[in-house]
Write a protein that holds these residues in place. Structure first.
Motif, PDB file in Angstrom:
ATOM      1  N   SER A 221       0.833  -1.202   0.000  1.00 52.54           N
ATOM      2  CA  SER A 221       0.000   0.000   0.000  1.00 52.54           C
ATOM      3  C   SER A 221       0.867   1.251   0.000  1.00 52.54           C
ATOM      4  CB  SER A 221      -0.912  -0.002   1.233  1.00 52.54           C
ATOM      5  OG  SER A 221      -1.695   1.167   1.292  1.00 52.54           O
ATOM      6  N   SER A 222       0.458   2.239  -0.793  1.00 57.99           N
ATOM      7  CA  SER A 222       1.150   3.538  -0.847  1.00 57.99           C
ATOM      8  C   SER A 222       2.649   3.359  -1.065  1.00 57.99           C
ATOM      9  CB  SER A 222       0.879   4.325   0.448  1.00 57.99           C
ATOM     10  OG  SER A 222      -0.499   4.515   0.643  1.00 57.99           O
ATOM     11  N   THR A 223       2.979   2.495  -2.003  1.00 61.18           N
ATOM     12  CA  THR A 223       4.372   2.086  -2.213  1.00 61.18           C
ATOM     13  C   THR A 223       4.726   2.184  -3.698  1.00 61.18           C
ATOM     14  OG1 THR A 223       4.466   0.646  -0.270  1.00 61.18           O
ATOM     15  CG2 THR A 223       5.910   0.077  -2.112  1.00 61.18           C
ATOM     16  N   ASP A 224       5.971   2.552  -3.984  1.00 64.01           N
ATOM     17  CA  ASP A 224       6.485   2.593  -5.353  1.00 64.01           C
ATOM     18  C   ASP A 224       7.454   1.438  -5.559  1.00 64.01           C
ATOM     19  OD1 ASP A 224       5.101   4.982  -5.868  1.00 64.01           O
ATOM     20  OD2 ASP A 224       6.743   6.166  -5.021  1.00 64.01           O
ATOM     21  N   LEU A 225       7.246   0.672  -6.622  1.00 65.28           N
ATOM     22  CA  LEU A 225       8.176  -0.401  -6.965  1.00 65.28           C
ATOM     23  C   LEU A 225       9.085   0.078  -8.084  1.00 65.28           C
ATOM     24  CD1 LEU A 225       7.542  -4.171  -7.230  1.00 65.28           C
ATOM     25  CD2 LEU A 225       8.736  -3.004  -9.091  1.00 65.28           C
ATOM     26  N   ILE A 226      10.391  -0.086  -7.881  1.00 70.67           N
ATOM     27  CA  ILE A 226      11.370   0.266  -8.901  1.00 70.67           C
ATOM     28  C   ILE A 226      12.302  -0.938  -9.104  1.00 70.67           C
ATOM     29  CG2 ILE A 226      11.288   2.727  -8.343  1.00 70.67           C
ATOM     30  CD1 ILE A 226      13.943   2.394  -6.850  1.00 70.67           C
ATOM     31  N   PHE A 227      13.062  -0.911 -10.189  1.00 72.66           N
ATOM     32  CA  PHE A 227      14.018  -1.976 -10.461  1.00 72.66           C
ATOM     33  C   PHE A 227      15.431  -1.425 -10.343  1.00 72.66           C
ATOM     34  CE2 PHE A 227      10.266  -3.098 -13.091  1.00 72.66           C
ATOM     35  CZ  PHE A 227       9.898  -4.250 -12.410  1.00 72.66           C
ATOM     36  N   THR A 228      16.279  -2.154  -9.623  1.00 77.51           N
ATOM     37  CA  THR A 228      17.686  -1.789  -9.607  1.00 77.51           C
ATOM     38  C   THR A 228      18.210  -1.812 -11.049  1.00 77.51           C
ATOM     39  OG1 THR A 228      17.911  -2.835  -7.439  1.00 77.51           O
ATOM     40  CG2 THR A 228      19.938  -2.338  -8.630  1.00 77.51           C
ATOM     41  N   PRO A 229      18.872  -0.768 -11.509  1.00 73.60           N
ATOM     42  CA  PRO A 229      19.209  -0.650 -12.940  1.00 73.60           C
ATOM     43  C   PRO A 229      19.945  -1.843 -13.532  1.00 73.60           C
ATOM     44  CG  PRO A 229      19.570   1.436 -11.836  1.00 73.60           C
ATOM     45  CD  PRO A 229      19.234   0.443 -10.761  1.00 73.60           C
ATOM     46  N   THR A 230      20.808  -2.492 -12.762  1.00 77.62           N
ATOM     47  CA  THR A 230      21.591  -3.598 -13.324  1.00 77.62           C
ATOM     48  C   THR A 230      20.915  -4.958 -13.144  1.00 77.62           C
ATOM     49  OG1 THR A 230      22.839  -3.716 -11.243  1.00 77.62           O
ATOM     50  CG2 THR A 230      23.788  -2.395 -13.024  1.00 77.62           C
ATOM     51  N   ALA A 231      19.729  -4.997 -12.563  1.00 80.06           N
ATOM     52  CA  ALA A 231      19.028  -6.264 -12.353  1.00 80.06           C
ATOM     53  C   ALA A 231      18.534  -6.823 -13.680  1.00 80.06           C
ATOM     54  CB  ALA A 231      17.862  -6.053 -11.402  1.00 80.06           C
ATOM     55  N   VAL A 232      18.621  -8.146 -13.828  1.00 79.95           N
ATOM     56  CA  VAL A 232      18.150  -8.788 -15.056  1.00 79.95           C
ATOM     57  C   VAL A 232      16.934  -9.677 -14.798  1.00 79.95           C
ATOM     58  CG1 VAL A 232      20.394  -8.723 -16.190  1.00 79.95           C
ATOM     59  CG2 VAL A 232      19.815 -10.688 -14.743  1.00 79.95           C
ATOM     60  N   ASN A 233      16.658  -9.960 -13.550  1.00 81.38           N
ATOM     61  CA  ASN A 233      15.486 -10.762 -13.188  1.00 81.38           C
ATOM     62  C   ASN A 233      14.488  -9.876 -12.459  1.00 81.38           C
ATOM     63  OD1 ASN A 233      16.385 -13.691 -13.806  1.00 81.38           O
ATOM     64  ND2 ASN A 233      18.097 -12.832 -12.626  1.00 81.38           N
ATOM     65  N   HIS A 234      13.257  -9.875 -12.934  1.00 87.46           N
ATOM     66  CA  HIS A 234      12.234  -9.017 -12.343  1.00 87.46           C
ATOM     67  C   HIS A 234      11.080  -9.877 -11.822  1.00 87.46           C
ATOM     68  CE1 HIS A 234      13.791  -5.678 -15.233  1.00 87.46           C
ATOM     69  NE2 HIS A 234      14.516  -5.766 -14.136  1.00 87.46           N
ATOM     70  N   ASN A 235      11.231 -10.353 -10.599  1.00 86.24           N
ATOM     71  CA  ASN A 235      10.204 -11.176  -9.965  1.00 86.24           C
ATOM     72  C   ASN A 235       9.951 -10.659  -8.555  1.00 86.24           C
ATOM     73  OD1 ASN A 235       9.857 -13.179 -12.094  1.00 86.24           O
ATOM     74  ND2 ASN A 235      11.940 -13.838 -11.556  1.00 86.24           N
ATOM     75  N   LEU A 236       8.725 -10.285  -8.306  1.00 90.37           N
ATOM     76  CA  LEU A 236       8.369  -9.775  -6.987  1.00 90.37           C
ATOM     77  C   LEU A 236       8.104 -10.898  -5.995  1.00 90.37           C
ATOM     78  CD1 LEU A 236       7.543  -7.386  -5.124  1.00 90.37           C
ATOM     79  CD2 LEU A 236       5.206  -7.647  -6.026  1.00 90.37           C
ATOM     80  N   ALA A 237       7.345 -11.927  -6.438  1.00 92.09           N
ATOM     81  CA  ALA A 237       6.919 -12.969  -5.508  1.00 92.09           C
ATOM     82  C   ALA A 237       6.700 -14.282  -6.231  1.00 92.09           C
ATOM     83  CB  ALA A 237       5.643 -12.552  -4.779  1.00 92.09           C
ATOM     84  N   LYS A 238       6.788 -15.378  -5.471  1.00 92.10           N
ATOM     85  CA  LYS A 238       6.481 -16.708  -5.986  1.00 92.10           C
ATOM     86  C   LYS A 238       5.413 -17.311  -5.083  1.00 92.10           C
ATOM     87  CE  LYS A 238       6.686 -20.799  -7.887  1.00 92.10           C
ATOM     88  NZ  LYS A 238       7.861 -21.678  -7.761  1.00 92.10           N
ATOM     89  N   ILE A 239       4.323 -17.793  -5.700  1.00 87.72           N
ATOM     90  CA  ILE A 239       3.294 -18.460  -4.928  1.00 87.72           C
ATOM     91  C   ILE A 239       3.252 -19.914  -5.371  1.00 87.72           C
ATOM     92  CG2 ILE A 239       2.011 -16.304  -4.747  1.00 87.72           C
ATOM     93  CD1 ILE A 239       0.007 -17.380  -6.711  1.00 87.72           C
ATOM     94  N   ASN A 240       2.380 -20.697  -4.755  1.00 87.38           N
ATOM     95  CA  ASN A 240       2.301 -22.111  -5.084  1.00 87.38           C
ATOM     96  C   ASN A 240       0.834 -22.499  -5.211  1.00 87.38           C
ATOM     97  OD1 ASN A 240       1.373 -22.418  -2.339  1.00 87.38           O
ATOM     98  ND2 ASN A 240       3.508 -22.239  -1.741  1.00 87.38           N
TER      99      ASN A 240
END
Length: 284
Positions: A221-240
């Motif tokens: 909530s009330s949050t900004d998601l950004i990517f570290t510039p050198t990151a190559v994998n963009h995964n926030l979460a894993k569910i099952n």
């Protein structure tokens, strides 16, 4: 004969009067005793009420804590209960938090709190209030630092940045095993992120366990998601396959991405709706 009868009647009358007097006295004594007993009962009730209140206050005090964390000037030998007696590490602050209670860990403003090993949270509700600082996952000795929940635990992050690690030489695990927040046992992972920046590196933020007895929860909530510039994998979460609740409100991410594509493990029905996810974001 008449005189004897009069004498007998007089004696009976005296006995009756004495009996009445004794009854009156007994009644008065009974009323007095009842009054005393009432006073004793009232005082006993008052003592019990005071004891109950003291117990509630004691339990409330013992189960609700604020601890202070200062990574620069703190000392893990301190009790952490005042800013001048702050602890130095997050792991020590969590150790000092009461089981089945709620603890706010108040971090000195603008500091970076490093997590470079596993930190266990056992049956605790933890609020990490970063005050403009950063909670950062780091890879050390070939292992990613993780915060791992056990039992009835939940974690809230507020007012700062949470940053997941980048890959480095000798480390390539981008699976749920290296997620910053995960769990070990069969209960559910619960993470609440409020008024934060999620700086997503190569490693994911959140992973639910494989066999949960409850619903996994990730709330942002009330949050900004950004990517570290050198990151190559963009995964926030894993569910099952277990049920998972994902709630996102008043939060943003780069225009090049959508929330659904950041979530691994979603099972979709024929109509495109997820079958193992309760969420307020659109998948179909």
């Amino acid at each position: 004969m008449s005189g004897q009868l009069d004498e007998l009647l007089n004696e009976v009358s005296n006995v009756v009067q004495a009996s009445n007097a004794q009854t009156t006295a007994s009644q008065a004594l009974a009323l007095e005793v009842a009054g005393k007993m009432g006073e004793i009962d009232a005082k006993a009730d008052e003592v019990v009420d005071r004891l109950n209140l003291a117990m509630v206050e004691s339990i409330s005090t013992n189960l609700r804590k604020t601890l202070y964390l200062d990574v620069v000037s703190g000392d893990d030998g301190n009790d952490g209960e005042t800013s001048v007696k702050a602890v130095q590490t997050l792991s020590r602050a969590i150790q000092l938090s009461p089981e089945f209670g709620m603890t706010t860990i108040n971090v000195v403003a603008d500091q970076i709190v490093i997590v470079d090993s596993d930190i266990a949270v056992w049956d605790k509700s933890i609020i990490v209030q970063l005050n403009g600082g950063v909670l950062e996952q780091v890879i050390k000795d070939g292992k990613a630092g993780r915060i791992r929940e056990y039992g009835e635990s939940r974690i809230r992050l507020k007012f700062g940045t949470v940053r997941t690690a980048l890959l480095e030489d000798g480390f390539s695990d981008v699976t749920e095993n290296s997620a910053f927040f995960s769990r070990v046992d069969n209960y559910a992972t619960r993470l609440f992120v409020f008024s934060m920046v999620i700086d997503l590196g190569d490693l994911m933020l959140f992973s639910g366990g494989n066999h949960a007895c409850d619903i996994h929860v990730l709330a942002i909530s009330s949050t900004d998601l950004i990517f570290t510039p050198t990151a190559v994998n963009h995964n926030l979460a894993k569910i099952n396959t277990n049920l998972f609740a994902l709630q996102i409100g008043l939060s943003t991410l780069p225009e090049t991405h959508t929330w659904p594509e950041l979530i691994q493990g979603v099972v979709l029905a024929a109509d495109g709706e997820p079958t193992n996810l309760l969420t307020n974001i659109l998948f179909a």
